[in-house]
Design a protein around this motif. Structure first.
Motif, mmCIF file in Angstrom:
data_model
loop_
_atom_site.group_PDB
_atom_site.id
_atom_site.type_symbol
_atom_site.label_atom_id
_atom_site.label_comp_id
_atom_site.label_asym_id
_atom_site.label_seq_id
_atom_site.Cartn_x
_atom_site.Cartn_y
_atom_site.Cartn_z
ATOM 1 N N UNK A 97 -4.658 -5.161 29.263
ATOM 2 C CA UNK A 97 -4.633 -4.809 30.687
ATOM 3 C C UNK A 97 -4.727 -3.299 30.879
ATOM 4 N N UNK A 98 -3.986 -2.557 30.067
ATOM 5 C CA UNK A 98 -3.944 -1.106 30.204
ATOM 6 C C UNK A 98 -5.150 -0.417 29.558
ATOM 7 N N UNK A 99 -5.843 -1.124 28.668
ATOM 8 C CA UNK A 99 -6.965 -0.512 27.962
ATOM 9 C C UNK A 99 -6.519 0.537 26.971
ATOM 10 N N UNK A 100 -5.419 0.284 26.268
ATOM 11 C CA UNK A 100 -4.873 1.267 25.329
ATOM 12 C C UNK A 100 -4.761 0.670 23.931
ATOM 13 N N UNK A 101 -4.740 1.546 22.940
ATOM 14 C CA UNK A 101 -4.469 1.123 21.572
ATOM 15 C C UNK A 101 -5.566 0.246 20.987
ATOM 16 N N UNK A 102 -5.242 -0.334 19.850
ATOM 17 C CA UNK A 102 -6.167 -1.203 19.137
ATOM 18 C C UNK A 102 -5.660 -2.637 19.199
ATOM 19 N N UNK A 103 -6.459 -3.506 19.769
ATOM 20 C CA UNK A 103 -6.106 -4.919 19.820
ATOM 21 C C UNK A 103 -6.361 -5.566 18.460
ATOM 22 N N UNK A 104 -5.815 -6.745 18.277
ATOM 23 C CA UNK A 104 -6.011 -7.498 17.040
ATOM 24 C C UNK A 104 -7.314 -8.293 17.103
ATOM 25 N N UNK A 105 -8.383 -7.603 17.466
ATOM 26 C CA UNK A 105 -9.709 -8.210 17.450
ATOM 27 C C UNK A 105 -10.315 -7.927 16.082
ATOM 28 N N UNK A 106 -10.839 -8.965 15.454
ATOM 29 C CA UNK A 106 -11.370 -8.804 14.112
ATOM 30 C C UNK A 106 -10.302 -8.675 13.057
ATOM 31 N N UNK A 107 -9.063 -8.995 13.425
ATOM 32 C CA UNK A 107 -7.944 -8.880 12.485
ATOM 33 C C UNK A 107 -6.986 -10.055 12.692
ATOM 34 N N UNK A 131 -1.957 -1.117 37.304
ATOM 35 C CA UNK A 131 -2.825 -2.093 36.638
ATOM 36 C C UNK A 131 -2.041 -3.344 36.262
ATOM 37 N N UNK A 132 -0.837 -3.145 35.729
ATOM 38 C CA UNK A 132 -0.012 -4.291 35.347
ATOM 39 C C UNK A 132 0.340 -5.133 36.569
ATOM 40 N N UNK A 133 0.718 -4.488 37.653
ATOM 41 C CA UNK A 133 1.107 -5.218 38.856
ATOM 42 C C UNK A 133 -0.066 -5.973 39.486
ATOM 43 N N UNK A 134 -1.276 -5.515 39.205
ATOM 44 C CA UNK A 134 -2.461 -6.185 39.743
ATOM 45 C C UNK A 134 -3.048 -7.212 38.775
ATOM 46 N N UNK A 135 -2.476 -7.321 37.594
ATOM 47 C CA UNK A 135 -3.042 -8.178 36.555
ATOM 48 C C UNK A 135 -2.555 -9.620 36.693
ATOM 49 N N UNK A 136 -3.329 -10.521 36.047
ATOM 50 C CA UNK A 136 -3.031 -11.949 36.058
ATOM 51 C C UNK A 136 -3.137 -12.488 34.628
ATOM 52 N N UNK A 137 -2.046 -13.036 34.123
ATOM 53 C CA UNK A 137 -2.001 -13.562 32.755
ATOM 54 C C UNK A 137 -1.553 -15.011 32.797
ATOM 55 N N UNK A 138 -2.246 -15.865 32.063
ATOM 56 C CA UNK A 138 -1.882 -17.280 31.955
ATOM 57 C C UNK A 138 -1.280 -17.542 30.587
ATOM 58 N N UNK A 139 -0.108 -18.171 30.577
ATOM 59 C CA UNK A 139 0.565 -18.562 29.339
ATOM 60 C C UNK A 139 0.488 -20.076 29.224
ATOM 61 N N UNK A 140 -0.146 -20.556 28.171
ATOM 62 C CA UNK A 140 -0.238 -22.003 27.947
ATOM 63 C C UNK A 140 0.832 -22.388 26.944
ATOM 64 N N UNK A 161 4.809 -10.039 20.350
ATOM 65 C CA UNK A 161 3.548 -9.414 19.954
ATOM 66 C C UNK A 161 2.389 -9.951 20.794
ATOM 67 N N UNK A 162 2.437 -11.225 21.155
ATOM 68 C CA UNK A 162 1.415 -11.764 22.057
ATOM 69 C C UNK A 162 1.469 -11.051 23.415
ATOM 70 N N UNK A 163 2.682 -10.857 23.925
ATOM 71 C CA UNK A 163 2.829 -10.149 25.200
ATOM 72 C C UNK A 163 2.276 -8.730 25.094
ATOM 73 N N UNK A 164 2.520 -8.073 23.965
ATOM 74 C CA UNK A 164 1.998 -6.714 23.770
ATOM 75 C C UNK A 164 0.480 -6.686 23.749
ATOM 76 N N UNK A 165 -0.141 -7.688 23.146
ATOM 77 C CA UNK A 165 -1.597 -7.740 23.149
ATOM 78 C C UNK A 165 -2.123 -7.847 24.587
ATOM 79 N N UNK A 166 -1.468 -8.677 25.396
ATOM 80 C CA UNK A 166 -1.875 -8.803 26.798
ATOM 81 C C UNK A 166 -1.709 -7.476 27.539
ATOM 82 N N UNK A 167 -0.593 -6.812 27.335
ATOM 83 C CA UNK A 167 -0.313 -5.548 28.019
ATOM 84 C C UNK A 167 -1.312 -4.473 27.591
ATOM 85 N N UNK A 168 -1.585 -4.375 26.286
ATOM 86 C CA UNK A 168 -2.554 -3.397 25.796
ATOM 87 C C UNK A 168 -3.944 -3.668 26.367
#
Length: 278
Positions: A212-222, A27-36, A203-210
């Motif tokens: 992509x992988x669909x794991x853990x709790x994102x910082x949505x609503x927090x 999943x990570x190898x197939x993912x696309x992330x943009x950093x501004x 921590x931003x990179x971790x949010x992207x990785x989580x």
């Protein structure tokens, strides 16, 4: 997709994690992330996304490397001074991991190009240092239904939150309008401890990785804040998405992207205590 022996070794510490495994690494190898932004926040985020094997990483920045960057923008080196930041970043990322494709965009982000820039990416990282661009990133991602992570740092403090369409408030729900001009100092004016960029950018990179992988709790609503001097992380539960939000509400009043300017500092106390730059 079969992994080579080299890839199995490179990603072995990921693959043994039950939350990642071979499937997750694919999943990570197939993912696309943009950093501004290839500065203090974008630099560590880019390093760790490349090391993690995120297959395609776009990086947007119009600036060149200068000496004052090197205290915190760890993707660049003294030998890169004077080079475009995106090219310096690409060189370092490809040296870390030749599996990764790095797309570079040496340009300023504005209302004329942001929709096209984010269109082909799964997740966006806000690594910019000014409020007009932060609001523009939010508006463009909301309109395009793109998840993104916001972050900011100043002095010894940092913060971040993640927006996923339909799962919590957007940046504009929380902060409504940008602070008056000069109400919040920039890092150039107020300073920033270099390692803070590393903490929050990672921590931003971790949010992207989580995501992509669909794991853990994102910082949505927090909103996660960090005070380095106090040694304290604090998670603030945010209100639900605002039905009256100008961009993601039930009847949005922002229907096209525009380039914002900060208002003059007529009300320096206007809700800026949590707003920080990069």
């Amino acid at each position: 997709m079969a992994f080579s022996n080299e890839q199995l070794e490179r990603y072995s510490r990921h693959i043994i994690l039950k939350e990642v495994g071979v499937k997750g690494q694919k999943k990570l190898l197939n993912a696309r992330v943009l950093i501004i932004g290839a500065g203090g926040l974008g630099a560590p985020a880019a390093l760790y996304l490349a090391a993690a094997g995120v297959g395609t990483i776009g990086i947007v920045d119009a600036d060149e490397v200068d000496l004052s960057n090197l205290q915190r923008q760890v993707i660049h080196a003294t030998s890169n001074i004077g080079e475009p930041k995106v090219e310096s970043a690409k060189e370092t990322m490809e040296d870390i991991n030749p599996d990764v494709t790095v797309n570079t965009y040496q340009e300023f982000v504005d209302s004329t190009n942001i929709a096209e820039l984010i269109a082909d990416y799964d997740f966006v990282i806000d690594g910019v240092d000014n409020f007009p661009t932060k609001f523009l990133i939010n508006d463009a991602c909301v309109m395009a239904k793109k998840p993104f992570v916001h972050a900011g740092i100043i002095r010894f403090k940092g913060q971040l939150m993640t927006y996923v369409p339909g799962e919590g408030p957007c940046y504009r729900c929380v902060f409504k309008t940008m602070p008056p001009k000069d109400a919040v100092p920039t890092c150039k004016q107020a300073g920033v401890i270099g390692a803070m960029a590393g903490v929050i950018g990672c921590l931003e990179a971790l949010e992207a990785i989580k995501y992509i992988l669909g794991i853990g709790n994102l910082l949505t609503g927090k909103l996660l804040t960090y005070d380095a001097l106090a040694g304290d992380f604090h998670t603030i539960k945010l209100p639900p998405a605002d039905p009256n939000c100008a961009i993601c509400g039930e009847h949005p009043t922002i229907t096209e992207l525009i380039d914002y300017e900060q208002p003059e500092c007529a009300d320096a106390a206007h809700g800026v205590s949590l707003k920080v730059g990069e």
